[in-house]
Motif scaffolding. Structure first.
Motif, short mmCIF file in Angstrom:
data_model
loop_
_atom_site.label_atom_id
_atom_site.label_comp_id
_atom_site.label_asym_id
_atom_site.label_seq_id
_atom_site.Cartn_x
_atom_site.Cartn_y
_atom_site.Cartn_z
N GLY A 41 7.95 -11.66 -0.03
CA GLY A 41 7.40 -10.36 0.33
C GLY A 41 6.44 -9.82 -0.71
N VAL A 42 6.17 -8.52 -0.60
CA VAL A 42 5.33 -7.79 -1.56
C VAL A 42 6.00 -6.45 -1.83
N VAL A 43 6.08 -6.07 -3.08
CA VAL A 43 6.72 -4.82 -3.53
C VAL A 43 8.03 -4.55 -2.77
N GLY A 44 8.83 -5.60 -2.61
CA GLY A 44 10.14 -5.45 -1.97
C GLY A 44 10.10 -5.31 -0.46
N GLU A 45 8.95 -5.51 0.15
CA GLU A 45 8.82 -5.34 1.59
C GLU A 45 8.27 -6.61 2.23
N TYR A 46 8.49 -6.69 3.53
CA TYR A 46 7.99 -7.80 4.34
C TYR A 46 7.20 -7.18 5.50
N PRO A 47 5.95 -6.77 5.21
CA PRO A 47 5.21 -6.03 6.22
C PRO A 47 4.98 -6.83 7.50
N TYR A 48 5.15 -6.14 8.62
CA TYR A 48 4.94 -6.72 9.95
C TYR A 48 3.75 -5.98 10.55
N LEU A 49 2.70 -6.73 10.84
CA LEU A 49 1.45 -6.12 11.29
C LEU A 49 1.13 -6.53 12.72
N GLN A 50 1.02 -5.53 13.56
CA GLN A 50 0.54 -5.75 14.92
C GLN A 50 -0.97 -5.99 14.86
N PRO A 51 -1.55 -6.61 15.88
CA PRO A 51 -3.01 -6.74 15.90
C PRO A 51 -3.67 -5.37 15.71
N GLY A 52 -4.65 -5.33 14.81
CA GLY A 52 -5.37 -4.09 14.53
C GLY A 52 -4.74 -3.23 13.46
N GLN A 53 -3.52 -3.58 13.01
CA GLN A 53 -2.85 -2.77 11.99
C GLN A 53 -3.24 -3.22 10.59
N ASN A 54 -3.12 -2.27 9.63
CA ASN A 54 -3.33 -2.54 8.21
C ASN A 54 -2.04 -2.23 7.47
N TYR A 55 -1.88 -2.84 6.30
CA TYR A 55 -0.79 -2.53 5.39
C TYR A 55 -1.38 -2.49 4.00
#
Length: 127
Positions: free
Chosen positions: A68-82
């Protein structure tokens, strides 16, 4: 049929020198970097792992791998940013970072999202 647009993760990085945390007399240069991950593809994807190569101007390379990154596992839908901010310490006033994120998409594929090389530099040191 081409799958070129199915998995399209773009990574942008902004950096800044943290003068108050640095100590040039002790070869300690602290940098923060803010990463924005854009899912420009057609399928949602989750970030599983990170891999960084951090190089200072003496040629010293630090390799960092982790989940992950900074303790997270970001889940991104199409068009999303993290977006997240992290940091690193160099022994020189100039260096660079590059790497990749291991992503897993909803269609079951795993793929690397490339983090293009970017420079870390104390302001005024490099033109």
């Amino acid at each position: 049929m081409s799958n070129s647009n199915i998995h399209d993760i773009r990574v942008e990085v902004d950096t800044r020198f943290l003068q108050g945390q640095s100590n040039p007399g002790k070869a300690r240069y602290v940098f923060a970097y803010t990463v924005t991950i854009h899912n420009q593809g057609e399928v949602a994807a989750k970030l599983l792992k990170r891999h960084w190569l951090i190089t200072d101007s003496n040629g010293k390379v630090q390799e960092v791998r982790g989940d992950g990154v900074v303790g997270e596992y970001p889940y991104l839908q199409p068009g999303q940013n993290y977006e997240y901010t992290s940091g690193t310490i160099l022994e020189t006033p100039v260096g660079s970072m590059e790497g990749s994120y291991l992503m897993e998409s909803d269609d079951g594929d795993t793929f690397d999202a490339i983090i293009p090389p970017f420079r870390l530099a104390v302001p005024g040191v490099v033109n």
